[in-house]
Motif scaffolding. Sequence first.
Motif, PDB file in Angstrom:
ATOM      1  N   THR A   1       0.815  -1.218   0.000  1.00 20.39           N
ATOM      2  CA  THR A   1       0.000   0.000   0.000  1.00 20.39           C
ATOM      3  C   THR A   1       0.849   1.268   0.000  1.00 20.39           C
ATOM      4  OG1 THR A   1      -0.153  -0.140   2.413  1.00 20.39           O
ATOM      5  CG2 THR A   1      -1.965  -1.094   1.135  1.00 20.39           C
ATOM      6  N   ALA A   2       2.167   1.128  -0.169  1.00 19.74           N
ATOM      7  CA  ALA A   2       3.043   2.301  -0.133  1.00 19.74           C
ATOM      8  C   ALA A   2       2.713   3.283  -1.252  1.00 19.74           C
ATOM      9  CB  ALA A   2       4.505   1.863  -0.231  1.00 19.74           C
ATOM     10  N   LEU A   3       2.376   2.778  -2.434  1.00 22.86           N
ATOM     11  CA  LEU A   3       2.049   3.637  -3.573  1.00 22.86           C
ATOM     12  C   LEU A   3       0.545   3.785  -3.761  1.00 22.86           C
ATOM     13  CD1 LEU A   3       3.096   5.179  -6.099  1.00 22.86           C
ATOM     14  CD2 LEU A   3       2.983   3.002  -7.338  1.00 22.86           C
ATOM     15  N   ASN A   4      -0.181   2.700  -3.530  1.00 20.68           N
ATOM     16  CA  ASN A   4      -1.623   2.663  -3.764  1.00 20.68           C
ATOM     17  C   ASN A   4      -2.327   2.258  -2.464  1.00 20.68           C
ATOM     18  OD1 ASN A   4      -4.254   2.178  -4.603  1.00 20.68           O
ATOM     19  ND2 ASN A   4      -3.745   0.350  -5.806  1.00 20.68           N
ATOM     20  N   PRO A   5      -3.115   3.117  -1.861  1.00 19.51           N
ATOM     21  CA  PRO A   5      -3.780   2.759  -0.598  1.00 19.51           C
ATOM     22  C   PRO A   5      -4.648   1.521  -0.698  1.00 19.51           C
ATOM     23  CG  PRO A   5      -3.979   5.115  -1.050  1.00 19.51           C
ATOM     24  CD  PRO A   5      -3.404   4.497  -2.285  1.00 19.51           C
ATOM     25  N   ASP A   6      -5.129   1.199  -1.923  1.00 24.55           N
ATOM     26  CA  ASP A   6      -5.970   0.011  -2.115  1.00 24.55           C
ATOM     27  C   ASP A   6      -5.175  -1.173  -2.658  1.00 24.55           C
ATOM     28  OD1 ASP A   6      -8.281   1.440  -1.326  1.00 24.55           O
ATOM     29  OD2 ASP A   6      -8.423   2.325  -3.333  1.00 24.55           O
ATOM     30  N   GLY A   7      -3.845  -1.082  -2.627  1.00 23.99           N
ATOM     31  CA  GLY A   7      -3.013  -2.102  -3.260  1.00 23.99           C
ATOM     32  C   GLY A   7      -3.001  -3.451  -2.583  1.00 23.99           C
ATOM     33  N   ALA A   8      -3.557  -3.546  -1.376  1.00 24.93           N
ATOM     34  CA  ALA A   8      -3.555  -4.825  -0.650  1.00 24.93           C
ATOM     35  C   ALA A   8      -4.895  -5.543  -0.743  1.00 24.93           C
ATOM     36  CB  ALA A   8      -3.182  -4.600   0.804  1.00 24.93           C
TER      37      ALA A   8
ATOM     38  N   LEU B   1       8.226  -9.081  -4.091  1.00 23.50           N
ATOM     39  CA  LEU B   1       8.508  -7.736  -3.601  1.00 23.50           C
ATOM     40  C   LEU B   1       9.862  -7.644  -2.901  1.00 23.50           C
ATOM     41  CD1 LEU B   1       5.015  -6.565  -2.322  1.00 23.50           C
ATOM     42  CD2 LEU B   1       6.098  -6.233  -4.541  1.00 23.50           C
ATOM     43  N   ARG B   2      10.428  -8.761  -2.496  1.00 23.66           N
ATOM     44  CA  ARG B   2      11.795  -8.750  -1.991  1.00 23.66           C
ATOM     45  C   ARG B   2      12.805  -8.462  -3.104  1.00 23.66           C
ATOM     46  NH1 ARG B   2      10.340 -14.144   1.312  1.00 23.66           N
ATOM     47  NH2 ARG B   2       9.982 -13.232   3.388  1.00 23.66           N
ATOM     48  N   VAL B   3      12.425  -8.796  -4.328  1.00 28.73           N
ATOM     49  CA  VAL B   3      13.359  -8.735  -5.455  1.00 28.73           C
ATOM     50  C   VAL B   3      13.099  -7.544  -6.365  1.00 28.73           C
ATOM     51  CG1 VAL B   3      14.136  -9.971  -7.523  1.00 28.73           C
ATOM     52  CG2 VAL B   3      13.702 -11.229  -5.396  1.00 28.73           C
ATOM     53  N   ILE B   4      11.818  -7.303  -6.692  1.00 27.08           N
ATOM     54  CA  ILE B   4      11.467  -6.270  -7.668  1.00 27.08           C
ATOM     55  C   ILE B   4      10.998  -5.010  -6.950  1.00 27.08           C
ATOM     56  CG2 ILE B   4       9.939  -5.669  -9.578  1.00 27.08           C
ATOM     57  CD1 ILE B   4      12.024  -7.766 -10.275  1.00 27.08           C
ATOM     58  N   GLY B   5      11.655  -3.904  -7.248  1.00 21.09           N
ATOM     59  CA  GLY B   5      11.317  -2.635  -6.595  1.00 21.09           C
ATOM     60  C   GLY B   5      12.086  -1.490  -7.222  1.00 21.09           C
ATOM     61  N   PRO B   6      12.375  -0.451  -6.465  1.00 17.62           N
ATOM     62  CA  PRO B   6      13.063   0.720  -7.008  1.00 17.62           C
ATOM     63  C   PRO B   6      14.394   0.403  -7.670  1.00 17.62           C
ATOM     64  CG  PRO B   6      12.126   1.225  -4.858  1.00 17.62           C
ATOM     65  CD  PRO B   6      11.951  -0.251  -5.065  1.00 17.62           C
ATOM     66  N   GLY B   7      15.061  -0.672  -7.230  1.00 17.06           N
ATOM     67  CA  GLY B   7      16.339  -1.042  -7.836  1.00 17.06           C
ATOM     68  C   GLY B   7      16.249  -1.316  -9.316  1.00 17.06           C
ATOM     69  N   VAL B   8      15.064  -1.742  -9.780  1.00 21.76           N
ATOM     70  CA  VAL B   8      14.853  -1.968 -11.219  1.00 21.76           C
ATOM     71  C   VAL B   8      13.868  -0.945 -11.788  1.00 21.76           C
ATOM     72  CG1 VAL B   8      15.442  -4.414 -11.200  1.00 21.76           C
ATOM     73  CG2 VAL B   8      13.093  -3.730 -10.698  1.00 21.76           C
ATOM     74  N   GLY B   9      13.706   0.163 -11.074  1.00 23.45           N
ATOM     75  CA  GLY B   9      12.882   1.248 -11.590  1.00 23.45           C
ATOM     76  C   GLY B   9      11.394   1.008 -11.519  1.00 23.45           C
ATOM     77  N   LEU B  10      10.930   0.201 -10.570  1.00 18.96           N
ATOM     78  CA  LEU B  10       9.512  -0.126 -10.452  1.00 18.96           C
ATOM     79  C   LEU B  10       9.051  -0.002  -9.007  1.00 18.96           C
ATOM     80  CD1 LEU B  10       9.349  -3.397 -12.630  1.00 18.96           C
ATOM     81  CD2 LEU B  10       8.795  -1.077 -13.352  1.00 18.96           C
ATOM     82  N   MET B  11       7.741   0.257  -8.842  1.00 19.59           N
ATOM     83  CA  MET B  11       7.103   0.185  -7.535  1.00 19.59           C
ATOM     84  C   MET B  11       5.798  -0.586  -7.658  1.00 19.59           C
ATOM     85  SD  MET B  11       7.552   3.682  -5.325  1.00 19.59           S
ATOM     86  CE  MET B  11       6.771   2.873  -3.914  1.00 19.59           C
ATOM     87  N   PHE B  12       5.564  -1.479  -6.698  1.00 19.89           N
ATOM     88  CA  PHE B  12       4.326  -2.257  -6.698  1.00 19.89           C
ATOM     89  C   PHE B  12       3.111  -1.342  -6.618  1.00 19.89           C
ATOM     90  CE2 PHE B  12       0.803  -4.091  -4.347  1.00 19.89           C
ATOM     91  CZ  PHE B  12       0.551  -5.254  -5.055  1.00 19.89           C
ATOM     92  N   GLU B  13       2.091  -1.639  -7.460  1.00 24.21           N
ATOM     93  CA  GLU B  13       0.861  -0.857  -7.410  1.00 24.21           C
ATOM     94  C   GLU B  13      -0.360  -1.704  -7.070  1.00 24.21           C
ATOM     95  OE1 GLU B  13      -1.699   2.036 -10.391  1.00 24.21           O
ATOM     96  OE2 GLU B  13       0.461   2.322 -10.201  1.00 24.21           O
ATOM     97  N   ASP B  14      -0.496  -2.904  -7.685  1.00 19.40           N
ATOM     98  CA  ASP B  14      -1.701  -3.696  -7.414  1.00 19.40           C
ATOM     99  C   ASP B  14      -1.558  -5.088  -8.025  1.00 19.40           C
ATOM    100  OD1 ASP B  14      -4.235  -4.102  -6.358  1.00 19.40           O
ATOM    101  OD2 ASP B  14      -5.074  -2.305  -7.270  1.00 19.40           O
ATOM    102  N   VAL B  15      -2.451  -5.966  -7.636  1.00 26.52           N
ATOM    103  CA  VAL B  15      -2.615  -7.262  -8.291  1.00 26.52           C
ATOM    104  C   VAL B  15      -3.836  -7.162  -9.192  1.00 26.52           C
ATOM    105  CG1 VAL B  15      -3.036  -9.730  -7.976  1.00 26.52           C
ATOM    106  CG2 VAL B  15      -1.542  -8.500  -6.376  1.00 26.52           C
ATOM    107  N   ILE B  16      -3.679  -7.524 -10.466  1.00 21.57           N
ATOM    108  CA  ILE B  16      -4.788  -7.443 -11.415  1.00 21.57           C
ATOM    109  C   ILE B  16      -5.694  -8.660 -11.314  1.00 21.57           C
ATOM    110  CG2 ILE B  16      -5.401  -7.354 -13.862  1.00 21.57           C
ATOM    111  CD1 ILE B  16      -4.227  -4.770 -12.937  1.00 21.57           C
ATOM    112  N   SER B  17      -5.105  -9.855 -11.259  1.00 28.48           N
ATOM    113  CA  SER B  17      -5.911 -11.077 -11.158  1.00 28.48           C
ATOM    114  C   SER B  17      -5.054 -12.206 -10.621  1.00 28.48           C
ATOM    115  CB  SER B  17      -6.487 -11.478 -12.528  1.00 28.48           C
ATOM    116  OG  SER B  17      -5.468 -11.978 -13.371  1.00 28.48           O
TER     117      SER B  17
END
Length: 587
Positions: A27-34, A488-504
């Motif tokens: 939920t760091a980027l999207n309050p509804d991300g969880a 989320l341990r692996v993919i994040g700002p280090g590769v220029g991305l931030m988690f936003e949501d799960v689509i399905s």
Amino acid sequence: MPPEIPHLNQAPDPAFTTIAGLRAAMTALNPDGAAYLGHLLEGPFTEGKGVWVNGSSAAKQAMGNILASQPELACENPYAEHFRRAIRRRGENTVILRGIHEAPAGHRAILDAPRGKPVALFAGGPAAKIAALLAALNGTHEVHFVLDGAEQSNESGSASYEHVNHANALNAEYDNTGHGIFFTALKRAIFGEPDPAVALSYDYRKVDLWPHALSWRDVPIYAGNELHGLAQSLKRLLGLDDDHAKSRRASLVSTHLMSWLEQRLGQPFRLDNSRKRAIFLFFTAAHVAHAARDNRELRAHVGLDPQALTAEKLEHFYGPGITARVAAGDLFPENACIRHGFDQVCRAAMEPLGIRYHHRRRIDGIYFDKGKATGVTLADPATGSITCLPLDHLGLSLGPTATYRYAQGTASPVPYQTIATGLSAQVLFRITDEAKSRDLPFTGLKQTHFVEIGRSKTHVLMKLTCGGVIGLPVYSRSYGISALASLLRVIGPGVGLMFEDVISAFPCTRGINAPNNGQVVRLAENAVARFAEGGTGMSKMASNAQTMLDLTGLAWPAPQDLRIDEALYRHTVIDRRSAVSRKLSRR
């Protein structure tokens, strides 16, 4: 530290030790991300989880933007009408074997009508697609391909990772043997699963066996799996070729043939791997030790050359900070990743070759006459209508999902398989640094894989797959929690991305037999059925296609050095030709 492991972190930072910590990251980027995490935590854990689709307008918009730039990903669209939301049940799709004398008059007229060229028909997943393409290259047959409309996974599979090194049975992995799964999974199911935080453990094994999933009918499969593993260990001690090495060498043949087919057709089937980026990461020193032993065997018996990554290389792929969160990593130069929207990619390659494509139809039955298959009936899942097609060669790869059952009276010529259901999920990341987010690695973990499948100007969509609940058509909430935490341990700002949501997220079913390695049944002189691929279908699709073509008597063009040696698949062949012919002739 062993010399072949240049970087080893004995105690990596787990990043998440509580569910609250994971929720905070989501939920760091999207309050509804969880929202998906909330779904996983709802209800009794023993019910498992089925299909979940994010209903937010933001998620729909982001998916729409990705599809606008990559229309071939339409099969990945969870908001489309075709996306199947029902739970897939073991054996729910019945294929009836019939003698030609049982065909109604309308079907008999179709089967007896003269035809210009002999007909070759293939149905199912990746192996059937590649077999159809190879058969059509000869130009001697009228080739049909039937996209299996009963299974979402044949259009929108798991992470589509072509992992040559893991194209093997579960019992080939030293810390994932049959008895290891049985005892540790039962212990966790009884004492661990009630606490969702158990899934955050680095050592969480992503193969589950819940007490209420146990079936007496499955016991021979569990026992057979263990005995099979012991037999392979004995073969290695005696210096003999074991089935695991054969499976991996077949996968290597598959990789080379896919490269040849891409050049022949001018059609890429895999993502660009010119910058080698197929990585396996490890979260514990114990997993690194097991992998080091496995890698030595890969070099000696398969011809692969896995390369242990230095700290600098790990940071090159995943950015600063990754060395604190993982124990080690290996690069597999031979591995690749299948292009997403794979069915549409293959369909585009089929059309110029004149292959007749039947979209979303289910094999309903097979007609036999004098020891040969002569036709099939196809059902439209949407309307229930039945179509009859004549044929001279038949190749089916419907077995990996475990939902198909071949019926011949009260018996089945295809051996029983149990079901193992993992998780497939689409995860949305916002791009924060365009340069860093290019050329993302194809990442494998223990029983977990994730890879980019699409992007827009603002977002990257990743496919995440994990685990298998043995005996049930649903996945456990722990799979979702563990897979998300690993991602989320692996993919994040280090590769220029931030988690936003799960689509399905949806269950991805796999068939499991005693050797837990794909087998092929000879139903007739000209007909075969693959089953129990156990999640390795993408890794061996071209070699499996070759096996189908060889056993159905179809010639196909390719250099001799790209053809699979019969010794690599002979042990997987089950011959039921005489039994099928006898039973159908008596009815």
